[in-house]
Design an enzyme around this catalytic site. Structure first.
Site, short mmCIF file in Angstrom:
data_model
loop_
_atom_site.label_atom_id
_atom_site.label_comp_id
_atom_site.label_asym_id
_atom_site.label_seq_id
_atom_site.Cartn_x
_atom_site.Cartn_y
_atom_site.Cartn_z
N THR A 204 0.85 -1.18 0.00
CA THR A 204 0.00 0.00 0.00
C THR A 204 0.89 1.24 0.00
OG1 THR A 204 -2.05 0.94 0.82
CG2 THR A 204 -0.47 0.26 2.52
N CYS B 37 -3.65 7.96 7.31
CA CYS B 37 -4.21 6.61 7.27
C CYS B 37 -3.26 5.64 7.98
CB CYS B 37 -4.38 6.15 5.83
SG CYS B 37 -5.60 7.09 4.91
N HIS C 122 -5.72 -0.77 4.40
CA HIS C 122 -5.36 0.66 4.43
C HIS C 122 -6.58 1.42 4.99
CE1 HIS C 122 -3.23 4.12 2.10
NE2 HIS C 122 -4.14 4.68 2.87
#
Ligand SMILES: [Mg+2]
Lengths: 202, 122, 172
Positions: free
Chosen positions: C22, C28, C45
């Site tokens: 990711t 995040c 994520h």
């Protein structure tokens, strides 16, 4: 924003608003750069699923400077990003920052924030003339990092819950320097319809 | 007569530096710098400058509200707005609040000195 | 090696030789789970901390991968469907930073995301083997399903966290 209700006609109107706004922002930038020529691309109005928002400025892993601001009027809330890939960031700092100051030091970072403020202010001046609306603008926030991480943070920081977003992007090219920057607008959910109606959309 | 004293108010250090350079090159003395509307009010009361340049978009308290407060304290305050927010309604608000002139960013340096000369002549 | 990209508010599971990636965790949080015995890796994520706080007037379809409290159970479910054992899972955490420098009060969403992910993992009894969180820079997170190796990189540095199982956690 749910894409239902955003028609091709709406997209055309938004692209025209973006064109006029960015036109004024580009004029401001040109004035700051001793009247260098700035070429504007046709604005892109896209409805993007959340998953693809981090790619909306190209490679999500590339380093960019993003200057984030919030604009609002009674009817509309917008998040506005001035997104400058690193070559454009350094080129603009090189021209605008007095010699002897570190490019990405405190004064260079402050310059980027003020650049965001001036270009967005100019954008809003044109939107205000066109729509009769008066916008407020927040002070800028600056991030220098991966494009994808910055865009994801904008969505998270604003707690935007939509599964898709309207993205209004215009790319500006500073011709003699061969660099480009983007102005990216994200209207918040549900706040577009009134302005579209005001501009005569069905 | 000594140099005219100026209080420069803007939230970005870069703009404060730019204005200070222009002003000092043109014979003004910058005696204070404020980063938001609250600092502007405090510094005005403390320093009693002959002129103020005031930004609009700032944290904590915006420039138009700061002008109102400064004018309440000193009806004779000479303030010019220097802001990117050149929307008609905001220019009118600023002038109603008591600003004497409005310079839209980006500006040529002469625009600042002309504005200050004009307002300080009264 | 097969590489699977995990988008924002998205999750994926890989087995044996696969790599899960990711790109660009800012505020995040990325949670990677691993079952070493069966060589099954999962990566999610996460955008926000708490689904309950945000679900009040939603009419959209619900995406559990978006919120820490629902994303982790959802990832476990997807891994169990591929044969992973819940008791064998260990976790790695990355992200939760504050990228934008602006005048701003209170706890940022990045910090809230980290805390929510930790709390959910604790509640589910999953040990956190490594954490690279907070700060003011973005991260890319990778996990190799074959080796359990986790790689966290940022624009300025790269950090490899090789999976080890010192306390025999999860060896069912
Ligand atoms: Mg300002």
């Amino acid at each position: 924003m749910r894409d239902a209700g955003i028609t091709e006609q709406h997209k055309d109107i938004l692209a025209e608003l973006a064109n006029i706004g960015t036109g004024n922002a580009a004029t401001a930038l040109s004035q700051m750069l001793d009247h260098e020529k700035i070429l504007l691309e046709v604005p892109e109005v896209n409805i993007s699923p959340l998953q693809h928002v981090p790619e909306s400025l190209g490679d999500p892993g590339q380093k960019i400077a993003a200057i984030m601001m919030e604009a609002a009027c009674d009817e509309l809330e917008l998040t506005i990003l001035l997104a400058l890939p690193l070559p454009a960031t350094l080129s603009l700092i090189d021209q605008l920052l007095p010699e002897g100051l570190e490019p990405l030091g405190e004064m260079g970072r402050s310059l980027l924030m003020e650049l965001g403020n001036i270009l967005t202010g100019s954008y809003l001046n044109a939107l205000s003339d066109m729509t009769g609306l008066t916008f407020t603008l927040s002070p800028p926030g600056l991030g220098l990092d991966m494009a994808g991480a910055l865009l994801g943070s904008v969505i998270a920081d604003k707690a935007m819950l939509e599964d898709s977003f309207i993205l209004i992007k215009t790319t500006m090219h500073i011709l003699s320097r061969e660099v480009e920057g983007n102005l990216l607008l994200l209207p918040s959910a549900g706040s577009l319809h009134k302005i579209l109606a005001r501009l005569g959309a069905q | 007569m000594g140099k005219k004293t100026v209080l420069v108010v803007d939230d970005t250090a870069f703009m404060r530096m730019t204005l200070k350079n222009i002003l000092e090159k043109n014979g003004y003395s910058v005696i204070g710098e404020g980063e938001d509307g609250l600092q502007a009010i405090e510094l005005y009361k403390e320093l009693n400058p002959s002129l103020v340049t005031m930004d609009i978009t700032m944290p904590n308290l915006d420039g138009i509200k700061a002008i109102e407060e400064i004018i309440k304290h000193d009806a004779g305050a000479v303030i010019i707005v220097v802001s990117a927010m050149g929307q008609k309604a905001l220019v009118i608000d600023a002038l109603n609040a008591g600003a004497k002139d409005f310079v839209v960013k980006p500006f040529q340096p002469e625009r600042i000195t002309e504005a200050l000369q004009k307002v300080s002549r009264g | 090696m097969e590489t699977t990209y995990v988008y924002i508010a998205d999750l994926a599971v890989s087995q044996n030789e696969g790599l899960l990636v990711t790109i660009g965790l800012g505020s995040c949080v990325g949670v990677a789970l691993y079952d070493a015995k069966r060589k099954i890796a999962g990566l999610v994520h996460i955008l926000l901390n708490d689904s309950k706080q945000y679900l009040r007037d939603r009419s959209n379809q619900f995406n559990p991968a978006k919120f820490a409290d629902t994303a982790i159970p959802e990832l476990i479910k997807a891994m169990e469907e591929r044969g992973a054992s819940r008791g064998a899972l260990v976790a790695h955490l990355a992200g939760g930073s504050q990228l934008f420098d602006y005048k701003f009060d209170g706890v940022g969403i990045g910090q809230k995301n980290i805390e929510a992910a930790r709390a959910k993992l604790k509640e589910l009894g999953i040990a956190i083997l490594s954490e690279d969180t907070g700060g003011d820079y973005g991260r890319t997170m990778k996990i190799n399903a074959g080796s359990g190796e986790v790689i966290i990189s940022s624009l300025s540095r790269e950090k490899k966290l090789t999976f080890i199982n010192p306390r025999g956690v999860g060896s069912d």
